[in-house]
Design a protein around this motif. Sequence first.
Motif, PDB file in Angstrom:
ATOM      1  N   PHE A 144       0.833  -1.206   0.000  1.00  0.00           N
ATOM      2  CA  PHE A 144       0.000   0.000   0.000  1.00  0.00           C
ATOM      3  C   PHE A 144       0.875   1.267   0.000  1.00  0.00           C
ATOM      4  O   PHE A 144       0.652   2.206  -0.769  1.00  0.00           O
ATOM      5  CB  PHE A 144      -0.929  -0.023   1.222  1.00  0.00           C
ATOM      6  N   LEU A 145       1.870   1.257   0.899  1.00  0.00           N
ATOM      7  CA  LEU A 145       2.750   2.436   0.980  1.00  0.00           C
ATOM      8  C   LEU A 145       3.538   2.652  -0.311  1.00  0.00           C
ATOM      9  O   LEU A 145       3.676   3.786  -0.797  1.00  0.00           O
ATOM     10  CB  LEU A 145       3.711   2.293   2.171  1.00  0.00           C
ATOM     11  N   VAL A 146       4.071   1.578  -0.885  1.00  0.00           N
ATOM     12  CA  VAL A 146       4.831   1.696  -2.146  1.00  0.00           C
ATOM     13  C   VAL A 146       3.924   2.211  -3.258  1.00  0.00           C
ATOM     14  O   VAL A 146       4.322   3.087  -4.065  1.00  0.00           O
ATOM     15  CB  VAL A 146       5.463   0.340  -2.520  1.00  0.00           C
ATOM     16  N   THR A 147       2.698   1.738  -3.328  1.00  0.00           N
ATOM     17  CA  THR A 147       1.766   2.181  -4.367  1.00  0.00           C
ATOM     18  C   THR A 147       1.445   3.668  -4.222  1.00  0.00           C
ATOM     19  O   THR A 147       1.442   4.423  -5.214  1.00  0.00           O
ATOM     20  CB  THR A 147       0.457   1.357  -4.290  1.00  0.00           C
ATOM     21  N   VAL A 148       1.205   4.120  -2.989  1.00  0.00           N
ATOM     22  CA  VAL A 148       0.873   5.534  -2.758  1.00  0.00           C
ATOM     23  C   VAL A 148       2.069   6.424  -3.101  1.00  0.00           C
ATOM     24  O   VAL A 148       1.931   7.465  -3.795  1.00  0.00           O
ATOM     25  CB  VAL A 148       0.409   5.731  -1.300  1.00  0.00           C
ATOM     26  N   VAL A 149       3.257   6.045  -2.648  1.00  0.00           N
ATOM     27  CA  VAL A 149       4.464   6.852  -2.929  1.00  0.00           C
ATOM     28  C   VAL A 149       4.763   6.872  -4.422  1.00  0.00           C
ATOM     29  O   VAL A 149       5.086   7.932  -5.011  1.00  0.00           O
ATOM     30  CB  VAL A 149       5.674   6.319  -2.125  1.00  0.00           C
ATOM     31  N   ALA A 150       4.636   5.719  -5.070  1.00  0.00           N
ATOM     32  CA  ALA A 150       4.907   5.660  -6.520  1.00  0.00           C
ATOM     33  C   ALA A 150       3.887   6.490  -7.301  1.00  0.00           C
ATOM     34  O   ALA A 150       4.224   7.168  -8.291  1.00  0.00           O
ATOM     35  CB  ALA A 150       4.878   4.202  -6.982  1.00  0.00           C
ATOM     36  N   THR A 151       2.624   6.462  -6.862  1.00  0.00           N
ATOM     37  CA  THR A 151       1.591   7.265  -7.522  1.00  0.00           C
ATOM     38  C   THR A 151       1.901   8.755  -7.387  1.00  0.00           C
ATOM     39  O   THR A 151       1.765   9.529  -8.356  1.00  0.00           O
ATOM     40  CB  THR A 151       0.206   6.958  -6.911  1.00  0.00           C
ATOM     41  N   PHE A 152       2.315   9.174  -6.185  1.00  0.00           N
ATOM     42  CA  PHE A 152       2.657  10.589  -5.993  1.00  0.00           C
ATOM     43  C   PHE A 152       3.831  10.988  -6.888  1.00  0.00           C
ATOM     44  O   PHE A 152       3.802  12.042  -7.552  1.00  0.00           O
ATOM     45  CB  PHE A 152       2.994  10.846  -4.515  1.00  0.00           C
ATOM     46  N   ALA A 153       4.852  10.114  -6.905  1.00  0.00           N
ATOM     47  CA  ALA A 153       6.041  10.445  -7.709  1.00  0.00           C
ATOM     48  C   ALA A 153       5.685  10.516  -9.193  1.00  0.00           C
ATOM     49  O   ALA A 153       6.104  11.450  -9.907  1.00  0.00           O
ATOM     50  CB  ALA A 153       7.126   9.403  -7.456  1.00  0.00           C
ATOM     51  N   THR A 177      -2.831  10.732  -5.934  1.00  0.00           N
ATOM     52  CA  THR A 177      -2.438   9.821  -4.852  1.00  0.00           C
ATOM     53  C   THR A 177      -3.635   9.483  -3.979  1.00  0.00           C
ATOM     54  O   THR A 177      -3.806   8.334  -3.537  1.00  0.00           O
ATOM     55  CB  THR A 177      -1.330  10.466  -3.998  1.00  0.00           C
ATOM     56  N   SER A 178      -4.506  10.465  -3.705  1.00  0.00           N
ATOM     57  CA  SER A 178      -5.693  10.208  -2.881  1.00  0.00           C
ATOM     58  C   SER A 178      -6.624   9.219  -3.558  1.00  0.00           C
ATOM     59  O   SER A 178      -7.163   8.306  -2.908  1.00  0.00           O
ATOM     60  CB  SER A 178      -6.436  11.514  -2.600  1.00  0.00           C
ATOM     61  N   VAL A 179      -6.843   9.408  -4.852  1.00  0.00           N
ATOM     62  CA  VAL A 179      -7.734   8.493  -5.584  1.00  0.00           C
ATOM     63  C   VAL A 179      -7.177   7.070  -5.564  1.00  0.00           C
ATOM     64  O   VAL A 179      -7.875   6.097  -5.260  1.00  0.00           O
ATOM     65  CB  VAL A 179      -7.963   8.996  -7.029  1.00  0.00           C
ATOM     66  N   VAL A 180      -5.895   6.934  -5.874  1.00  0.00           N
ATOM     67  CA  VAL A 180      -5.282   5.599  -5.910  1.00  0.00           C
ATOM     68  C   VAL A 180      -5.235   4.997  -4.495  1.00  0.00           C
ATOM     69  O   VAL A 180      -5.492   3.805  -4.288  1.00  0.00           O
ATOM     70  CB  VAL A 180      -3.873   5.674  -6.530  1.00  0.00           C
ATOM     71  N   GLY A 181      -4.932   5.833  -3.471  1.00  0.00           N
ATOM     72  CA  GLY A 181      -4.872   5.349  -2.085  1.00  0.00           C
ATOM     73  C   GLY A 181      -6.231   4.861  -1.617  1.00  0.00           C
ATOM     74  O   GLY A 181      -6.325   3.822  -0.937  1.00  0.00           O
ATOM     75  N   LEU A 182      -7.317   5.615  -1.948  1.00  0.00           N
ATOM     76  CA  LEU A 182      -8.653   5.166  -1.557  1.00  0.00           C
ATOM     77  C   LEU A 182      -9.041   3.860  -2.260  1.00  0.00           C
ATOM     78  O   LEU A 182      -9.646   2.974  -1.644  1.00  0.00           O
ATOM     79  CB  LEU A 182      -9.670   6.256  -1.855  1.00  0.00           C
ATOM     80  N   ALA A 183      -8.699   3.758  -3.545  1.00  0.00           N
ATOM     81  CA  ALA A 183      -9.002   2.520  -4.273  1.00  0.00           C
ATOM     82  C   ALA A 183      -8.229   1.345  -3.675  1.00  0.00           C
ATOM     83  O   ALA A 183      -8.777   0.244  -3.479  1.00  0.00           O
ATOM     84  CB  ALA A 183      -8.672   2.685  -5.744  1.00  0.00           C
ATOM     85  N   GLU A 184      -6.967   1.585  -3.351  1.00  0.00           N
ATOM     86  CA  GLU A 184      -6.130   0.528  -2.760  1.00  0.00           C
ATOM     87  C   GLU A 184      -6.659   0.131  -1.370  1.00  0.00           C
ATOM     88  O   GLU A 184      -6.677  -1.040  -1.017  1.00  0.00           O
ATOM     89  CB  GLU A 184      -4.689   1.040  -2.668  1.00  0.00           C
ATOM     90  N   LEU A 185      -7.097   1.138  -0.620  1.00  0.00           N
ATOM     91  CA  LEU A 185      -7.651   0.885   0.712  1.00  0.00           C
ATOM     92  C   LEU A 185      -8.948   0.073   0.630  1.00  0.00           C
ATOM     93  O   LEU A 185      -9.175  -0.839   1.432  1.00  0.00           O
ATOM     94  CB  LEU A 185      -7.900   2.218   1.421  1.00  0.00           C
ATOM     95  N   PHE A 186      -9.788   0.384  -0.389  1.00  0.00           N
ATOM     96  CA  PHE A 186     -11.023  -0.375  -0.588  1.00  0.00           C
ATOM     97  C   PHE A 186     -10.717  -1.839  -0.882  1.00  0.00           C
ATOM     98  O   PHE A 186     -11.330  -2.748  -0.295  1.00  0.00           O
ATOM     99  CB  PHE A 186     -11.831   0.246  -1.731  1.00  0.00           C
ATOM    100  N   VAL A 187      -9.761  -2.093  -1.758  1.00  0.00           N
ATOM    101  CA  VAL A 187      -9.380  -3.472  -2.108  1.00  0.00           C
ATOM    102  C   VAL A 187      -8.794  -4.179  -0.877  1.00  0.00           C
ATOM    103  O   VAL A 187      -9.072  -5.352  -0.629  1.00  0.00           O
ATOM    104  CB  VAL A 187      -8.387  -3.471  -3.289  1.00  0.00           C
ATOM    105  N   LEU A 188      -7.983  -3.452  -0.098  1.00  0.00           N
ATOM    106  CA  LEU A 188      -7.367  -4.023   1.100  1.00  0.00           C
ATOM    107  C   LEU A 188      -8.434  -4.449   2.123  1.00  0.00           C
ATOM    108  O   LEU A 188      -8.376  -5.551   2.685  1.00  0.00           O
ATOM    109  CB  LEU A 188      -6.409  -3.003   1.727  1.00  0.00           C
ATOM    110  N   VAL A 189      -9.435  -3.590   2.352  1.00  0.00           N
ATOM    111  CA  VAL A 189     -10.503  -3.914   3.298  1.00  0.00           C
ATOM    112  C   VAL A 189     -11.302  -5.128   2.824  1.00  0.00           C
ATOM    113  O   VAL A 189     -11.636  -6.016   3.619  1.00  0.00           O
ATOM    114  CB  VAL A 189     -11.412  -2.688   3.516  1.00  0.00           C
ATOM    115  N   ARG A 190     -11.628  -5.181   1.545  1.00  0.00           N
ATOM    116  CA  ARG A 190     -12.378  -6.323   1.004  1.00  0.00           C
ATOM    117  C   ARG A 190     -11.573  -7.620   1.145  1.00  0.00           C
ATOM    118  O   ARG A 190     -12.134  -8.670   1.466  1.00  0.00           O
ATOM    119  CB  ARG A 190     -12.730  -6.083  -0.473  1.00  0.00           C
ATOM    120  N   THR A 191     -10.280  -7.542   0.944  1.00  0.00           N
ATOM    121  CA  THR A 191      -9.433  -8.734   1.072  1.00  0.00           C
ATOM    122  C   THR A 191      -9.388  -9.208   2.519  1.00  0.00           C
ATOM    123  O   THR A 191      -9.489 -10.409   2.806  1.00  0.00           O
ATOM    124  CB  THR A 191      -8.006  -8.428   0.573  1.00  0.00           C
ATOM    125  N   MET A 192      -9.242  -8.263   3.454  1.00  0.00           N
ATOM    126  CA  MET A 192      -9.194  -8.629   4.872  1.00  0.00           C
ATOM    127  C   MET A 192     -10.520  -9.232   5.337  1.00  0.00           C
ATOM    128  O   MET A 192     -10.540 -10.181   6.120  1.00  0.00           O
ATOM    129  CB  MET A 192      -8.857  -7.397   5.720  1.00  0.00           C
TER     130      MET A 192
END
Length: 199
Positions: A144-153, A177-192
């Motif tokens: 998650f952190l790598v995806t957010v940082v890479a998206t910002f960069a 970064t916010s859009v990608v982070g929220l999408a990633e967070l949604f996928v993470l919650v569904r997986t958990m």
Amino acid sequence: MASAFVVGDHFKMGVTELLEKTDSSLPEGLRQKLNIIVEKTGQTTLPFSTARQLNVYLKDQGYPLYLHELLEDSSLHLPGFVKPPRNPELVARLELIKARLANEEYNKMTRNVNNQEMNRNGTLADFGREVRSAKAVVVTVFNFLVTVVATFACSYMGSQYLFTETTPRVVSAVIATSVVGLAELFVLVRTMEGELGEP
């Protein structure tokens, strides 16, 4: 079971008087039995059969003396209980049943004990599952952190072709970064939720 009376002094005195008064009318067998009882010292027993003979004689002859009056200070003679010997086959079966019940109780008490137990918290298999679960969570958070940082960069570097100033470039990178982070967070919650068995 009682089969005789323990006679007292009152009975002995009454029978002695009876023996002196009745010389010939008292049957010889009953006279001998009563003489033996009267002459004995200490605890003397009167069998029920002799008491019945004496009662019949007193009724037949019409004496004013009754058997229950003679036996006023007497008591029943209760023989001591003789415990029968136990059957050795039965004793062996009882010991076998006791051993079996003790073994079943021991197995019931120790069924939750595992020889692979590492400590009170669980077995080695449980520890391995916990390590795998923790490893999966660490990898997911790192991803998650790598995806957010890479998206910002990428957004910041790619926006230089659209904007010349730094402020719009940072704003556009934060929005992406916010859009990608929220999408990633949604996928993470569904997986958990799926891992926990919830719908």
